[in-house]
Design an enzyme around this catalytic site. Structure first.
Site, PDB file in Angstrom:
ATOM      1  N   ASP A 116      -9.554  -3.959  -4.677  1.00 23.42           N
ATOM      2  CA  ASP A 116     -10.231  -3.540  -3.453  1.00 23.42           C
ATOM      3  C   ASP A 116      -9.518  -4.247  -2.292  1.00 23.42           C
ATOM      4  O   ASP A 116      -9.577  -5.474  -2.174  1.00 23.42           O
ATOM      5  CB  ASP A 116     -11.710  -3.970  -3.533  1.00 23.42           C
ATOM      6  CG  ASP A 116     -12.436  -3.698  -2.240  1.00 23.42           C
ATOM      7  OD1 ASP A 116     -11.809  -3.204  -1.276  1.00 23.42           O
ATOM      8  OD2 ASP A 116     -13.653  -3.986  -2.190  1.00 23.42           O
ATOM      9  N   ASP A 175      -3.693   0.097  -4.542  1.00 24.78           N
ATOM     10  CA  ASP A 175      -4.669   1.132  -4.214  1.00 24.78           C
ATOM     11  C   ASP A 175      -5.910   0.888  -5.072  1.00 24.78           C
ATOM     12  O   ASP A 175      -5.788   0.645  -6.282  1.00 24.78           O
ATOM     13  CB  ASP A 175      -4.113   2.537  -4.485  1.00 24.78           C
ATOM     14  CG  ASP A 175      -4.929   3.606  -3.774  1.00 24.78           C
ATOM     15  OD1 ASP A 175      -4.491   4.103  -2.719  1.00 24.78           O
ATOM     16  OD2 ASP A 175      -6.043   3.931  -4.261  1.00 24.78           O
ATOM     17  N   ASP A 177      -2.713   2.088   5.523  1.00 24.91           N
ATOM     18  CA  ASP A 177      -2.866   3.542   5.670  1.00 24.91           C
ATOM     19  C   ASP A 177      -4.205   3.922   5.033  1.00 24.91           C
ATOM     20  O   ASP A 177      -4.272   4.310   3.878  1.00 24.91           O
ATOM     21  CB  ASP A 177      -1.691   4.231   4.947  1.00 24.91           C
ATOM     22  CG  ASP A 177      -1.667   5.731   5.168  1.00 24.91           C
ATOM     23  OD1 ASP A 177      -2.015   6.175   6.275  1.00 24.91           O
ATOM     24  OD2 ASP A 177      -1.306   6.461   4.226  1.00 24.91           O
ATOM     25  N   GLY A 236       1.618   7.676  -2.759  1.00 28.06           N
ATOM     26  CA  GLY A 236       2.895   6.969  -2.689  1.00 28.06           C
ATOM     27  C   GLY A 236       3.958   7.556  -1.786  1.00 28.06           C
ATOM     28  O   GLY A 236       5.093   7.084  -1.792  1.00 28.06           O
ATOM     29  N   GLY A 237       3.605   8.569  -0.978  1.00 29.86           N
ATOM     30  CA  GLY A 237       4.605   9.163  -0.071  1.00 29.86           C
ATOM     31  C   GLY A 237       5.208   8.119   0.871  1.00 29.86           C
ATOM     32  O   GLY A 237       6.434   8.042   1.024  1.00 29.86           O
ATOM     33  N   LYS A 238       4.344   7.302   1.458  1.00 34.86           N
ATOM     34  CA  LYS A 238       4.856   6.330   2.425  1.00 34.86           C
ATOM     35  C   LYS A 238       5.583   5.190   1.707  1.00 34.86           C
ATOM     36  O   LYS A 238       6.564   4.652   2.206  1.00 34.86           O
ATOM     37  CB  LYS A 238       3.725   5.811   3.313  1.00 34.86           C
ATOM     38  CG  LYS A 238       3.139   6.919   4.174  1.00 34.86           C
ATOM     39  CD  LYS A 238       2.220   6.427   5.246  1.00 34.86           C
ATOM     40  CE  LYS A 238       1.560   7.602   5.940  1.00 34.86           C
ATOM     41  NZ  LYS A 238       0.600   8.332   5.066  1.00 34.86           N
ATOM     42  N   CYS A 294      -4.937   9.922   8.985  1.00 40.52           N
ATOM     43  CA  CYS A 294      -4.574  11.313   9.273  1.00 40.52           C
ATOM     44  C   CYS A 294      -5.807  12.047   9.795  1.00 40.52           C
ATOM     45  O   CYS A 294      -6.128  13.139   9.366  1.00 40.52           O
ATOM     46  CB  CYS A 294      -3.936  11.996   8.077  1.00 40.52           C
ATOM     47  SG  CYS A 294      -4.859  11.838   6.556  1.00 40.52           S
ATOM     48  N   ARG A 323      -5.499   7.029  -9.020  1.00 40.12           N
ATOM     49  CA  ARG A 323      -4.480   7.292  -7.994  1.00 40.12           C
ATOM     50  C   ARG A 323      -3.317   6.317  -8.124  1.00 40.12           C
ATOM     51  O   ARG A 323      -2.173   6.658  -7.833  1.00 40.12           O
ATOM     52  CB  ARG A 323      -5.102   7.255  -6.594  1.00 40.12           C
ATOM     53  CG  ARG A 323      -5.946   8.503  -6.312  1.00 40.12           C
ATOM     54  CD  ARG A 323      -6.693   8.408  -5.010  1.00 40.12           C
ATOM     55  NE  ARG A 323      -5.860   8.431  -3.819  1.00 40.12           N
ATOM     56  CZ  ARG A 323      -5.482   9.531  -3.181  1.00 40.12           C
ATOM     57  NH1 ARG A 323      -5.861  10.717  -3.615  1.00 40.12           N
ATOM     58  NH2 ARG A 323      -4.732   9.462  -2.094  1.00 40.12           N
TER      59      ARG A 323
HETATM   60  N1  SAM Z   1      -0.455   5.730   1.820  1.00 43.09           N
HETATM   61  C1  SAM Z   1      -0.709   6.842   0.921  1.00 43.09           C
HETATM   62  C2  SAM Z   1       0.485   7.775   0.922  1.00 43.09           C
HETATM   63  O1  SAM Z   1       1.247   7.805   1.888  1.00 43.09           O
HETATM   64  O2  SAM Z   1       0.664   8.487  -0.079  1.00 43.09           O
HETATM   65  C3  SAM Z   1      -1.974   7.577   1.285  1.00 43.09           C
HETATM   66  C4  SAM Z   1      -3.185   6.679   1.282  1.00 43.09           C
HETATM   67  S1  SAM Z   1      -4.713   7.546   1.412  1.00 43.09           S
HETATM   68  C5  SAM Z   1      -4.723   7.995   3.086  1.00 43.09           C
HETATM   69  C6  SAM Z   1      -5.883   6.249   1.343  1.00 43.09           C
HETATM   70  C7  SAM Z   1      -5.936   5.553   0.016  1.00 43.09           C
HETATM   71  O3  SAM Z   1      -6.816   4.434   0.152  1.00 43.09           O
HETATM   72  C8  SAM Z   1      -6.497   6.364  -1.140  1.00 43.09           C
HETATM   73  O4  SAM Z   1      -5.530   6.502  -2.138  1.00 43.09           O
HETATM   74  C9  SAM Z   1      -7.692   5.544  -1.661  1.00 43.09           C
HETATM   75  O5  SAM Z   1      -7.776   5.521  -3.072  1.00 43.09           O
HETATM   76  C10 SAM Z   1      -7.376   4.175  -1.108  1.00 43.09           C
HETATM   77  N2  SAM Z   1      -8.534   3.277  -0.924  1.00 43.09           N
HETATM   78  C11 SAM Z   1      -9.811   3.586  -0.637  1.00 43.09           C
HETATM   79  N3  SAM Z   1     -10.561   2.480  -0.525  1.00 43.09           N
HETATM   80  C12 SAM Z   1      -9.731   1.428  -0.744  1.00 43.09           C
HETATM   81  C13 SAM Z   1      -9.906   0.023  -0.789  1.00 43.09           C
HETATM   82  N4  SAM Z   1     -11.112  -0.541  -0.572  1.00 43.09           N
HETATM   83  N5  SAM Z   1      -8.838  -0.752  -1.065  1.00 43.09           N
HETATM   84  C14 SAM Z   1      -7.621  -0.190  -1.290  1.00 43.09           C
HETATM   85  N6  SAM Z   1      -7.399   1.135  -1.281  1.00 43.09           N
HETATM   86  C15 SAM Z   1      -8.434   1.937  -0.994  1.00 43.09           C
END
Ligand code: SAM
Length: 322
Positions: free
Chosen positions: A186, A153, A204, A134-136, A259, A158
């Protein structure tokens, strides 16, 4: 005997070592002569930025400034403020104000750039497709101009962390059903649920999280039992981006970010996009704070550098035309 052998193999080839071998093989070709310095930066302690929480009245400005931090986005005060330190390590403990909200959120300062680049305007409907922890989302909410925010998400645990973060930083009146929806779908299926809806979409995506992969053996995507998941990443990223594009309304804008330094997870994923919006004005504005990759074919990338050890953050902005 087998237990010993598995432990021996893990010690000999810990995921962090496998990640470094993989990065050496791919990034030396991709980044050429700047890879050695990026590599040193990636293996050194990263710098953090402190995203000030506008919703909290607790003033940590003095603490931050006394540690040599400076505000690098105050040029647009309404967008929120983020303080970068001069020194790699700084600790300003979060404070809970009387209002119950925390004073600031520590994150890689370069992670704020995708939120600024999204350029949320007053009254916008916004989707944050992969939002946890959730930072962004928090940075987006600091603009206080979003009419409706949908945060999603796929991971239920998470998403729970994301809820906690929002409750710790944002007043309840901004978290009502009229203003915010939190889901655990999803994201690749979003186009089937809700199309042509959002003015801005942040995609992201999950990626090889290069810094984490080099530093932590726990939950490392380079561990042997996650090889399949790692190989499927570009496909998953492309499906998420496509779903994000479908969720945007015509004229809406989509920000794809990762990232990782990996070309196959960055430029190659967005190559199919309809229209790429230039981020050059933004990168020029922040060229004294971040080290941007020179001559990237598509999008912009913050490269870790010992003089400004943020990132990596890749971002590419797309506009849906029809
Ligand atoms: N935007 C977040 C932040 O700034 O805190 C960081 C996101 S992190 C890079 C990627 C996220 O994508 C993870 O929390 C993961 O659980 C989620 N994720 C993975 N597969 C996904 C999907 N099919 N649909 C939605 N979210 C997904």
């Amino acid at each position: 005997f087998w237990g010993c052998r598995i432990v021996y193999l893990m010690i000999k080839h810990p995921p962090t070592r496998l990640a470094l071998q993989h990065f050496d093989a791919t990034y030396s070709g991709q980044l050429g002569k700047i890879w050695p310095s990026v590599r040193v930066a990636l293996l050194s302690e990263r710098k953090y930025g402190a995203l000030l929480n506008h919703f909290s009245n607790h003033n940590v400005l003095e603490d931050l400034q006394s540690q040599g931090c400076s505000d690098f986005i105050s040029y647009r005060d309404e967008e929120g403020r983020c303080f970068c330190p001069q020194h790699p390590v700084f600790r300003v403990s979060t404070r809970r104000h009387l209002c119950g909200l925390l004073s600031h959120y520590l994150m890689d300062a370069a992670s704020v750039l995708p939120c600024l680049a999204l350029d949320v305007q007053e009254g916008h409907n916004v989707l944050d497709l992969c939002a946890a922890p959730g930072g962004k989302t928090l940075a987006l909410l600091q603009t206080q101009s979003i009419s409706f925010l949908c945060v999603n998400d796929a991971s239920v645990s998470r998403t729970m962390r994301l809820r906690k973060v929002l409750n710790s930083y944002v007043p309840k009146e901004f978290l009502t059903n009229e203003k915010l929806r939190i889901t655990s779908f999803d994201g690749t299926q979003w186009g089937d649920i809700e199309r042509n809806t959002f003015d801005r979409v942040l995609v992201d995506v999950p990626c090889t999280t290069d810094r984490h992969s080099l530093m932590e053996d726990d939950n490392n995507i380079f561990s042997k039992n996650r090889i399949g998941e790692r190989r499927r990443l570009p496909q998953l990223q492309a499906e998420l981006l496509l779903a994000g594009i479908q969720a945007a309304c015509p004229g809406g804008e989509i920000l794809y970010s990762t990232c990782t330094l990996s070309q196959s997870q960055n430029q190659s994923v967005v190559e199919q996009a309809v229209f790429v919006v230039s981020l050059r004005p933004l990168t020029q504005m922040f060229q004294n704070t971040f080290y941007f990759a020179p001559d990237l074919r598509l999008g912009e990338m913050v490269l870790p550098h010992l003089t400004s050890n943020f990132g990596p953050i890749y971002m590419c902005k797309l506009r849906r035309l029809t």
